[in-house]
Design an enzyme around this catalytic site. Structure first.
Site, PDB file in Angstrom:
ATOM      1  N   GLU A  51      37.669  -1.415   7.922  1.00 12.46           N
ATOM      2  CA  GLU A  51      38.417  -0.112   7.482  1.00 12.46           C
ATOM      3  C   GLU A  51      39.862  -0.788   7.262  1.00 12.46           C
ATOM      4  O   GLU A  51      41.103  -0.736   6.798  1.00 12.46           O
ATOM      5  CB  GLU A  51      38.312   1.345   8.432  1.00 12.46           C
ATOM      6  CG  GLU A  51      38.338   2.232   8.147  1.00 12.46           C
ATOM      7  CD  GLU A  51      37.781   2.940   6.879  1.00 12.46           C
ATOM      8  OE1 GLU A  51      39.104   2.958   6.349  1.00 12.46           O
ATOM      9  OE2 GLU A  51      36.546   3.303   6.150  1.00 12.46           O
ATOM     10  N   CYS A 215      37.429  12.759 -15.665  1.00  8.92           N
ATOM     11  CA  CYS A 215      37.291  13.746 -15.380  1.00  8.92           C
ATOM     12  C   CYS A 215      36.032  14.127 -15.747  1.00  8.92           C
ATOM     13  O   CYS A 215      35.112  15.421 -14.613  1.00  8.92           O
ATOM     14  CB  CYS A 215      38.357  14.924 -15.789  1.00  8.92           C
ATOM     15  SG  CYS A 215      39.404  14.111 -14.929  1.00  8.92           S
TER      16      CYS A 215
END
Length: 371
Positions: A51, A215
């Site tokens: 991270e 999309c």
């Protein structure tokens, strides 16, 4: 005071929550990314390391660094016991060096105050150096199944699009509202948190990209407000632009007997804690320092443009050979002359053959000969 737009955002998040979470969890388990080395572990040390490295850095760049770090420091105790120089040497080239300094401080805090085990809640994790709200949530969600939201750049883009949140995120109240929405769409079952957290990251990294989002293959395609409006690229909205500047410096590359004189940067600021050639604000100041040392007239090297987030740094290397080694006092004075606030006064001769073991900024590592 909560605005009407913020109230509508939260209402939209709550009403669509079960569908969003369930679809994303199912999509991640079937089609999300599963090949990255930090995705198949619930070890908080490894998740935390990934991270921190992934902040403002692409996955392809992080992979090599992540592997080398784990080989050098296989657990948090090994990282805590290392010197900052060792950590910075392995980090060199990854950029944003405050991350490396905080990484080291955080490891030491985990060992000193938590018995070598990471805290298991996002709230407790945020008390550690270098761990912000989103990073803490990622560790807590992945490793301990805590129901808490992440909100990095990818997630902001995904959520603002699916929820149609077009308010300016440079306004802190609007970002706080998005945090509330991110919490509202979390899955109800704690066991789904790793898949959900990874899923929202995967969605932003692979489908819901900044430009030309895919999309048609998105699990949220039919309920995404931005897609329905035909302008997903318009989200998120953030009007405050980072002001970029330009800086010009001269690098004095001193060599004697196949050794290079390096000075250490201050602990904070650009390249904090790394070793570099002495820097000067002007060529005249550099020439004056060379004259005092009795070195050869500097040989001009090609200029380097180093692009940082906030600045273009134009570096002009000048290489000068020394017939005899100067007195230590003269070299300390030289280090103290290097570019005003950048002066640190700590220097050492490093054999060319050992340069690979020193923490150098990326452009300097390319400039100096390999050992």
């Amino acid at each position: 005071m909560t605005s009407l737009a913020q109230q509508r955002l939260l209402q939209a998040a709550r009403s669509s929550s079960p569908m969003l979470a369930d679809r994303l969890v199912a999509w991640q388990r079937q089609q999300g990314r599963h090949h990255l080395p930090w995705q198949n572990t619930r070890d908080p040390y490894r998740v935390w390391l990934s991270e921190i490295m992934l902040q403002q850095t692409q996955v392809s760049t992080v992979l090599g660094y992540y592997d080398r770090f784990l080989k050098a420091f296989p657990d948090v105790a090994a990282l805590a016991a290392a010197s900052l120089d060792e950590v910075l040497t392995l980090w060199a080239g990854l950029g944003y060096y405050s991350r490396a300094r905080n990484l080291h401080r955080c490891a030491q805090a985990v060992v000193a105050h938590h018995g070598g085990s990471f805290p298991q809640t996002a709230e407790a994790l945020m008390t550690l150096p270098g761990i912000g709200r989103s990073t803490a949530a990622a560790i807590a969600g992945f490793c301990f199944h805590e129901r808490t939201a992440i909100l990095d750049g990818n997630v902001k883009r995904v959520l603002t699009r699916v929820l149609g949140w077009g308010e300016d995120l440079s306004v802190s109240a609007n970002e706080r509202a998005l945090w509330l929405a991110a919490e509202a769409v979390l899955p109800e079952k704690a066991k789904d948190m790793p898949a959900y957290t990874q899923g929202v990251m995967d969605l932003g990294a692979t489908l819901c990209t900044q430009r030309k989002p895919a999309c048609l293959t998105c699990p949220w395609s039919d309920i995404c407000i931005a897609r329905r409006e035909g302008q997903p690229e318009a989200f998120p909205v953030k009007t405050r632009k980072l002001k970029r500047s330009s800086r010009e410096s001269w690098w004095l590359w001193l060599e004697h007997d196949e050794q290079v004189w390096l000075v250490q940067r201050p602990a904070t600021g650009v390249w904090g804690g790394l070793w570099t050639l002495p820097l000067f604000d002007s060529e005249a100041l550099m020439d004056e320092a060379v004259l005092k040392l009795g070195a050869q007239t500097p040989e001009i090297q090609p200029a380097i443009k180093h692009v940082l987030t906030h600045m273009d740094w134009h570096l002009h290397p000048r290489r000068s050979l020394l017939a005899t080694r100067p007195r230590a006092a003269d070299l300390r004075h030289l280090a103290g002359e290097a570019v005003g606030a950048d002066a640190h006064g700590v220097g050492r001769w490093v054999p060319v053959s050992e340069l690979d073991s020193v923490g150098l900024p990326a452009p300097l590592r390319k400039l100096l000969p390999a050992g």
